[in-house]
Design a protein around this motif. Structure first.
Motif, PDB file in Angstrom:
ATOM      1  N   ALA A  39     -81.869 -32.494   8.279  1.00  0.00           N
ATOM      2  CA  ALA A  39     -81.550 -31.355   7.417  1.00  0.00           C
ATOM      3  C   ALA A  39     -82.669 -31.204   6.400  1.00  0.00           C
ATOM      4  O   ALA A  39     -83.068 -32.178   5.758  1.00  0.00           O
ATOM      5  CB  ALA A  39     -80.214 -31.563   6.715  1.00  0.00           C
ATOM      6  N   PHE A  40     -83.165 -29.998   6.262  1.00  0.00           N
ATOM      7  CA  PHE A  40     -84.239 -29.716   5.311  1.00  0.00           C
ATOM      8  C   PHE A  40     -83.778 -28.703   4.271  1.00  0.00           C
ATOM      9  O   PHE A  40     -82.959 -27.822   4.555  1.00  0.00           O
ATOM     10  CB  PHE A  40     -85.458 -29.116   6.018  1.00  0.00           C
ATOM     11  CG  PHE A  40     -86.236 -30.083   6.866  1.00  0.00           C
ATOM     12  CD1 PHE A  40     -86.929 -31.136   6.293  1.00  0.00           C
ATOM     13  CD2 PHE A  40     -86.306 -29.917   8.249  1.00  0.00           C
ATOM     14  CE1 PHE A  40     -87.674 -32.015   7.082  1.00  0.00           C
ATOM     15  CE2 PHE A  40     -87.046 -30.781   9.036  1.00  0.00           C
ATOM     16  CZ  PHE A  40     -87.727 -31.835   8.449  1.00  0.00           C
ATOM     17  N   GLU A  74     -81.067 -37.527   9.027  1.00  0.00           N
ATOM     18  CA  GLU A  74     -82.234 -37.634   8.159  1.00  0.00           C
ATOM     19  C   GLU A  74     -82.365 -36.328   7.374  1.00  0.00           C
ATOM     20  O   GLU A  74     -81.821 -35.288   7.759  1.00  0.00           O
ATOM     21  CB  GLU A  74     -83.496 -37.916   8.971  1.00  0.00           C
ATOM     22  CG  GLU A  74     -83.543 -39.308   9.577  1.00  0.00           C
ATOM     23  CD  GLU A  74     -84.908 -39.623  10.164  1.00  0.00           C
ATOM     24  OE1 GLU A  74     -85.618 -40.476   9.602  1.00  0.00           O
ATOM     25  OE2 GLU A  74     -85.249 -39.013  11.198  1.00  0.00           O
ATOM     26  N   PHE A  75     -83.112 -36.376   6.276  1.00  0.00           N
ATOM     27  CA  PHE A  75     -83.174 -35.185   5.424  1.00  0.00           C
ATOM     28  C   PHE A  75     -84.428 -35.235   4.569  1.00  0.00           C
ATOM     29  O   PHE A  75     -85.041 -36.293   4.372  1.00  0.00           O
ATOM     30  CB  PHE A  75     -81.928 -35.093   4.535  1.00  0.00           C
ATOM     31  CG  PHE A  75     -81.806 -36.244   3.567  1.00  0.00           C
ATOM     32  CD1 PHE A  75     -82.233 -36.117   2.263  1.00  0.00           C
ATOM     33  CD2 PHE A  75     -81.298 -37.472   3.982  1.00  0.00           C
ATOM     34  CE1 PHE A  75     -82.152 -37.181   1.377  1.00  0.00           C
ATOM     35  CE2 PHE A  75     -81.212 -38.542   3.107  1.00  0.00           C
ATOM     36  CZ  PHE A  75     -81.644 -38.399   1.798  1.00  0.00           C
ATOM     37  N   SER A 101     -79.451 -43.049   0.279  1.00  0.00           N
ATOM     38  CA  SER A 101     -79.063 -42.618   1.627  1.00  0.00           C
ATOM     39  C   SER A 101     -78.800 -43.773   2.580  1.00  0.00           C
ATOM     40  O   SER A 101     -78.307 -43.549   3.690  1.00  0.00           O
ATOM     41  CB  SER A 101     -80.149 -41.720   2.223  1.00  0.00           C
ATOM     42  OG  SER A 101     -81.336 -42.451   2.494  1.00  0.00           O
ATOM     43  N   ALA A 102     -79.114 -44.999   2.187  1.00  0.00           N
ATOM     44  CA  ALA A 102     -78.878 -46.158   3.060  1.00  0.00           C
ATOM     45  C   ALA A 102     -77.399 -46.517   3.012  1.00  0.00           C
ATOM     46  O   ALA A 102     -76.870 -46.876   1.969  1.00  0.00           O
ATOM     47  CB  ALA A 102     -79.735 -47.328   2.616  1.00  0.00           C
ATOM     48  N   LYS A 103     -76.737 -46.421   4.117  1.00  0.00           N
ATOM     49  CA  LYS A 103     -75.298 -46.655   4.173  1.00  0.00           C
ATOM     50  C   LYS A 103     -75.008 -47.888   5.030  1.00  0.00           C
ATOM     51  O   LYS A 103     -75.644 -48.121   6.061  1.00  0.00           O
ATOM     52  CB  LYS A 103     -74.581 -45.439   4.784  1.00  0.00           C
ATOM     53  CG  LYS A 103     -74.818 -44.136   4.017  1.00  0.00           C
ATOM     54  CD  LYS A 103     -74.242 -44.171   2.621  1.00  0.00           C
ATOM     55  CE  LYS A 103     -74.567 -42.933   1.814  1.00  0.00           C
ATOM     56  NZ  LYS A 103     -73.879 -41.711   2.262  1.00  0.00           N
ATOM     57  N   GLY A 104     -74.045 -48.676   4.578  1.00  0.00           N
ATOM     58  CA  GLY A 104     -73.595 -49.826   5.352  1.00  0.00           C
ATOM     59  C   GLY A 104     -74.655 -50.869   5.592  1.00  0.00           C
ATOM     60  O   GLY A 104     -74.674 -51.526   6.639  1.00  0.00           O
ATOM     61  N   GLY A 108     -82.757 -46.343   4.755  1.00  0.00           N
ATOM     62  CA  GLY A 108     -82.631 -44.979   4.279  1.00  0.00           C
ATOM     63  C   GLY A 108     -82.999 -43.959   5.337  1.00  0.00           C
ATOM     64  O   GLY A 108     -83.560 -44.281   6.388  1.00  0.00           O
ATOM     65  N   ARG A 109     -82.707 -42.694   5.006  1.00  0.00           N
ATOM     66  CA  ARG A 109     -82.887 -41.607   5.975  1.00  0.00           C
ATOM     67  C   ARG A 109     -83.767 -40.489   5.428  1.00  0.00           C
ATOM     68  O   ARG A 109     -83.863 -39.429   6.022  1.00  0.00           O
ATOM     69  CB  ARG A 109     -81.514 -41.041   6.358  1.00  0.00           C
ATOM     70  CG  ARG A 109     -80.633 -42.041   7.092  1.00  0.00           C
ATOM     71  CD  ARG A 109     -79.196 -41.537   7.254  1.00  0.00           C
ATOM     72  NE  ARG A 109     -78.446 -41.636   6.004  1.00  0.00           N
ATOM     73  CZ  ARG A 109     -77.950 -40.593   5.326  1.00  0.00           C
ATOM     74  NH1 ARG A 109     -78.147 -39.369   5.758  1.00  0.00           N
ATOM     75  NH2 ARG A 109     -77.286 -40.772   4.202  1.00  0.00           N
TER      76      ARG A 109
END
Length: 267
Positions: A39-40, A74-75, A101-104, A108-109
């Motif tokens: 997503a941008f 990702e974004f 954005s890093a989950k679990g 990061g993404r």
């Protein structure tokens, strides 16, 4: 230029103009759930079409929200304007958004898309010196070096080597910066000119002593018909971006191009 074969990915740019933030958030979650890869947003202070003083939202604040609101996609910005923020601050913001954005326990993404800037109204209204195209590119060159150096100093460090996307196609300065720094090169170059640009990139890669075989070539779908998009694919493009305007987001186009992506990746 010989590029490694990589899967086709689709990035959706949700243009942050003429909509409420709640409408952007809802579109973002739909795009993630339907399976887009990236997503941008964009990095401007005013709309680029329609009412020039219409509703609009700032990029980096929104990217922090996206980092928390999403789980998988990702974004980033397509693309960040280097002129608007101190280079070391950009590095720190990127690192922080990466961690959000890093989950679990994963990485990061965030994708750090950047460019030299061009929209003069942004500069004039917010008090930034506009300079020239050349001076802005020189500033970008200096900033990219500082950003990479700052990433090596930050505590904590980024969760991964943050991918750098550079936008633009100028052969003397921009493509040299791509060869020196980028993981992703984004342009609007048509299929007839793309091969020549890749040859120029290869020459810069040799001069910079950098292997560009893993560079991801990105281009926009825009109003192009499928046959032209196919030609871009044949020329080496593997990341395709589709810009959407709200509040009536064209989700049918997203579905169409995701189906095209999946068919390519199944071949």
């Amino acid at each position: 230029m010989a590029l490694l074969e990589t899967p086709v990915r689709l990035g959706i740019q949700l243009r942050p103009q003429h909509v409420a933030y709640s409408q952007i958030r809802d579109a973002l979650l739909w795009v993630e759930d339907f399976g887009a890869d990236i997503a941008f947003t964009w990095d401007h202070f005013f709309p680029l079409s329609g009412d020039p003083d219409g509703a609009h939202f700032e990029s980096w604040t929104m990217l922090g929200a996206w980092a928390e609101q999403t789980e998988r996609i990702e974004f980033g910005a397509l693309v960040n304007c280097n002129s608007y923020r101190n280079a070391d601050l950009q590095a720190d913001m990127a690192r922080t958004v990466d961690h959000i954005s890093a989950k679990g326990g994963g990485t990061g993404r965030f994708i750090f898309g950047t460019g030299s800037g061009w929209f003069e109204k942004d500069y004039d209204e917010y008090g930034y010196p506009f300079g020239t195209a050349g001076s802005r590119l020189d500033d970008l060159a200096s900033s990219l070096q500082r950003i990479e150096e700052r990433w090596g100093k930050l505590n904590p460090a980024p969760t991964r080597a943050i991918p750098v996307m550079i936008g633009g196609a100028g052969e003397q300065k921009t493509l040299r910066l791509v060869a020196r720094h980028a993981d992703i090169w984004h342009s609007f170059v048509g299929p007839d000119d793309l091969r020549r640009k890749l040859d120029v990139l290869e020459e810069w890669g040799q001069r910079e002593e950098r292997d560009l075989s893993q560079l991801v070539v990105s281009n926009e779908i825009g109003r192009r018909e499928t046959d032209e998009v196919e030609r871009l694919y044949e020329s080496g493009v593997r990341l395709f971006t589709l810009g959407l305007d709200g509040p009536d987001w064209d989700f049918a186009a997203v579905k169409r191009w995701i189906a095209w992506r999946d068919a390519k990746n199944a071949d």
